[in-house]
Scaffold this motif. Structure first.
Motif, PDB file in Angstrom:
ATOM      1  N   GLU A 153      25.998 -32.918  46.287  1.00 31.75           N
ATOM      2  CA  GLU A 153      26.570 -32.016  47.280  1.00 31.75           C
ATOM      3  C   GLU A 153      26.173 -30.556  47.036  1.00 31.75           C
ATOM      4  O   GLU A 153      26.297 -29.712  47.937  1.00 31.75           O
ATOM      5  CB  GLU A 153      28.099 -32.127  47.301  1.00 31.75           C
ATOM      6  CG  GLU A 153      28.790 -31.768  46.009  1.00 31.75           C
ATOM      7  CD  GLU A 153      28.874 -32.937  45.018  1.00 31.75           C
ATOM      8  OE1 GLU A 153      29.603 -32.805  44.025  1.00 31.75           O
ATOM      9  OE2 GLU A 153      28.190 -33.962  45.243  1.00 31.75           O
ATOM     10  N   LYS A 154      25.675 -30.247  45.853  1.00 32.37           N
ATOM     11  CA  LYS A 154      25.241 -28.887  45.543  1.00 32.37           C
ATOM     12  C   LYS A 154      23.737 -28.691  45.747  1.00 32.37           C
ATOM     13  O   LYS A 154      23.226 -27.589  45.611  1.00 32.37           O
ATOM     14  CB  LYS A 154      25.607 -28.530  44.102  1.00 32.37           C
ATOM     15  CG  LYS A 154      27.110 -28.491  43.840  1.00 32.37           C
ATOM     16  CD  LYS A 154      27.406 -28.098  42.409  1.00 32.37           C
ATOM     17  CE  LYS A 154      28.916 -28.079  42.150  1.00 32.37           C
ATOM     18  NZ  LYS A 154      29.625 -27.063  42.970  1.00 32.37           N
ATOM     19  N   VAL A 158      21.717 -30.930  48.277  1.00 33.39           N
ATOM     20  CA  VAL A 158      21.198 -31.391  49.561  1.00 33.39           C
ATOM     21  C   VAL A 158      22.277 -31.280  50.645  1.00 33.39           C
ATOM     22  O   VAL A 158      23.388 -31.791  50.465  1.00 33.39           O
ATOM     23  CB  VAL A 158      20.731 -32.867  49.468  1.00 33.39           C
ATOM     24  CG1 VAL A 158      20.124 -33.318  50.800  1.00 33.39           C
ATOM     25  CG2 VAL A 158      19.731 -33.047  48.343  1.00 33.39           C
ATOM     26  N   ALA A 159      21.948 -30.607  51.747  1.00 39.86           N
ATOM     27  CA  ALA A 159      22.837 -30.604  52.907  1.00 39.86           C
ATOM     28  C   ALA A 159      22.826 -31.995  53.538  1.00 39.86           C
ATOM     29  O   ALA A 159      21.826 -32.707  53.503  1.00 39.86           O
ATOM     30  CB  ALA A 159      22.378 -29.558  53.922  1.00 39.86           C
ATOM     31  N   LYS A 160      23.938 -32.383  54.103  1.00 45.45           N
ATOM     32  CA  LYS A 160      24.085 -33.765  54.555  1.00 45.45           C
ATOM     33  C   LYS A 160      23.132 -34.158  55.680  1.00 45.45           C
ATOM     34  O   LYS A 160      22.862 -35.341  55.878  1.00 45.45           O
ATOM     35  CB  LYS A 160      25.528 -34.028  54.967  1.00 45.45           C
ATOM     36  CG  LYS A 160      26.473 -34.061  53.771  1.00 45.45           C
ATOM     37  CD  LYS A 160      27.835 -34.620  54.115  1.00 45.45           C
ATOM     38  CE  LYS A 160      28.693 -34.747  52.853  1.00 45.45           C
ATOM     39  NZ  LYS A 160      30.025 -35.319  53.144  1.00 45.45           N
ATOM     40  N   ASP A 161      22.607 -33.179  56.424  1.00 50.16           N
ATOM     41  CA  ASP A 161      21.696 -33.521  57.510  1.00 50.16           C
ATOM     42  C   ASP A 161      20.231 -33.302  57.142  1.00 50.16           C
ATOM     43  O   ASP A 161      19.355 -33.268  58.000  1.00 50.16           O
ATOM     44  CB  ASP A 161      22.033 -32.716  58.765  1.00 50.16           C
ATOM     45  CG  ASP A 161      21.958 -31.212  58.531  1.00 50.16           C
ATOM     46  OD1 ASP A 161      21.772 -30.803  57.367  1.00 50.16           O
ATOM     47  OD2 ASP A 161      22.082 -30.454  59.508  1.00 50.16           O
ATOM     48  N   THR A 162      19.942 -33.127  55.827  1.00 49.83           N
ATOM     49  CA  THR A 162      18.561 -32.930  55.387  1.00 49.83           C
ATOM     50  C   THR A 162      17.755 -34.213  55.588  1.00 49.83           C
ATOM     51  O   THR A 162      18.158 -35.278  55.128  1.00 49.83           O
ATOM     52  CB  THR A 162      18.510 -32.536  53.895  1.00 49.83           C
ATOM     53  OG1 THR A 162      19.264 -31.334  53.712  1.00 49.83           O
ATOM     54  CG2 THR A 162      17.071 -32.299  53.448  1.00 49.83           C
ATOM     55  N   TYR A 210      20.730 -37.330  51.667  1.00 51.94           N
ATOM     56  CA  TYR A 210      21.966 -37.137  50.903  1.00 51.94           C
ATOM     57  C   TYR A 210      22.475 -38.475  50.375  1.00 51.94           C
ATOM     58  O   TYR A 210      22.796 -38.612  49.186  1.00 51.94           O
ATOM     59  CB  TYR A 210      23.023 -36.475  51.782  1.00 51.94           C
ATOM     60  CG  TYR A 210      24.343 -36.223  51.089  1.00 51.94           C
ATOM     61  CD1 TYR A 210      24.621 -34.985  50.514  1.00 51.94           C
ATOM     62  CD2 TYR A 210      25.319 -37.217  51.009  1.00 51.94           C
ATOM     63  CE1 TYR A 210      25.837 -34.743  49.879  1.00 51.94           C
ATOM     64  CE2 TYR A 210      26.522 -36.997  50.378  1.00 51.94           C
ATOM     65  CZ  TYR A 210      26.782 -35.754  49.808  1.00 51.94           C
ATOM     66  OH  TYR A 210      27.976 -35.533  49.173  1.00 51.94           O
ATOM     67  N   ASP A 260      21.016 -27.693  39.861  1.00 47.77           N
ATOM     68  CA  ASP A 260      22.059 -26.782  40.334  1.00 47.77           C
ATOM     69  C   ASP A 260      22.628 -26.048  39.128  1.00 47.77           C
ATOM     70  O   ASP A 260      22.394 -26.430  37.982  1.00 47.77           O
ATOM     71  CB  ASP A 260      23.151 -27.538  41.096  1.00 47.77           C
ATOM     72  CG  ASP A 260      23.768 -28.654  40.264  1.00 47.77           C
ATOM     73  OD1 ASP A 260      24.653 -28.361  39.446  1.00 47.77           O
ATOM     74  OD2 ASP A 260      23.346 -29.826  40.417  1.00 47.77           O
TER      75      ASP A 260
END
Length: 347
Positions: free
Chosen positions: A57-58, A60-64, A81, A114
């Motif tokens: 979650e730190k 990759v954005a969920k819509d990548t 994700y 991250d």
């Protein structure tokens, strides 16, 4: 050029190549498979094994969207994700993996993706390996540099200018830096590898340079060593047919072992660069090189003429380059045909 020490290994020119077996996420989120990767790396004789540490979650954005190679290897049923989330190991599992790696006699490395993972790894790793994906993430590079440990930085997808920005950011804080030339594609085609960039990076930044290889097979990393790479990083797996994004572009255990053995042989072949005959050649040249030899019987007191001299093996007498010096001298003794001439035979 400055040498850098990582645990008991010295990395530098004229030192053994530091070989990193890149396990990455080829454990598929399974600690037991991760341990099998450690076993394989140990058996193959590498110096270090490297994993990847991240909080999905730190990173990759969920819509990548997935990269093309990820789609090819894992399909389109899940997002990037979701795919990466399944490849996470917990901090407790990483500690267990670190302890297992140390028991196997290998250096434990893992790439943080991250800030939180970098903090966690600081107590486990003797050096930080930074992914090409963070080459331009200057705040992150600065943060890791402040931890004071050696940094190995991959430069895939980067221009020389972007590498320069990263280098300047790190070196303002920490001078223990090694660059890795890298092509970020899985697999990378041979036409794209541009191995001469290893020398470009070395000349541009006066730093140690290695190669993180994503091509198929073992040819490219071996070639990189001949071009001066002091670190080789290569993905490997226990089975190329396992599900996951990186297995197909990785070496199997037999190939990894072959790569390590080949690099060690090439290191011996590279030598120290001084052009001189080897001890074996010193013996051979006595019979393989030529000397000035009597082309006929030459009585004592005879003035030596060119037609009296032949150039033949062995190489134990006067060297052919002195032919014009010998012509005009007198024989101090009777010299028989085919005798090798020595300086003591002339006056």
């Amino acid at each position: 050029m400055k040498k850098i020490k990582i645990e008991n290994k010295v990395i530098g020119e004229n030192e053994p190549t530091f070989i990193i077996a890149e396990a990455g996420v080829n454990h598929n989120g399974d600690i037991e498979l991760a341990k099998k990767l450690v076993d394989v790396a140990s058996e193959c004789g590498v110096d270090a094994i490297k994993f990847q540490t991240f909080k999905t979650e730190k990173v990759v954005a969920k819509d990548t969207p997935k990269a093309e190679y990820q789609i090819k290897n894992t399909g389109t049923d899940e997002s990037q994700y979701e795919m990466i989330k399944k490849l996470e190991l917990s901090e407790d599992e990483f500690i267990e993996l670190y302890e297992y790696t140390k028991k196997k006699g290998l250096i434990f490395l893992s790439t943080p993706f991250d800030f939180e993972s970098a903090d966690f790894l600081n107590d486990l790793v003797p050096a930080f390996k930074i992914s090409s994906t963070d080459l331009t993430n200057l705040p992150f590079l600065e943060y890791v540099a402040e931890k004071g440990k050696p940094i190995i930085l991959s430069t895939g997808m980067g221009t020389l200018g972007e590498v320069g920005e990263a280098v300047n950011t790190i070196r303002e804080i920490n001078d223990d830096l090694i660059l890795l030339h890298c092509i970020t594609n899985y697999p990378a085609s041979f036409e794209s590898l541009n191995l001469r960039a290893i020398q470009t990076l070395k000349e541009a930044f006066k730093l140690l340079v290695g190669f993180s290889d994503h091509s198929l097979g073992i040819y490219a990393p071996i070639s990189a060593v001949t071009l001066g790479a002091v670190v080789i990083e290569k993905h490997f797996t226990v089975d190329k047919n396992l599900p996951g994004p990186d297995h197909k572009a990785s070496l199997n255990p037999e190939e990894l072992k072959e790569m390590v053995n080949a690099i060690r042989l090439i290191e011996k072949a590279l030598g120290d660069g001084i052009k001189r005959p080897t001890p074996e050649e010193e013996k051979i040249k006595k019979v393989a090189r030529r000397s000035l030899v009597a082309n006929m019987d030459i009585p004592k007191g005879t003035v030596i003429k060119k037609e009296m001299i032949a150039i033949k093996r062995p190489g134990t007498g006067i060297e052919p380059k002195y032919l014009n010096v010998v012509i005009g001298k007198k024989a101090k003794r009777d010299i028989k045909k085919d005798e090798v001439l020595k300086w003591g035979d002339l006056e």
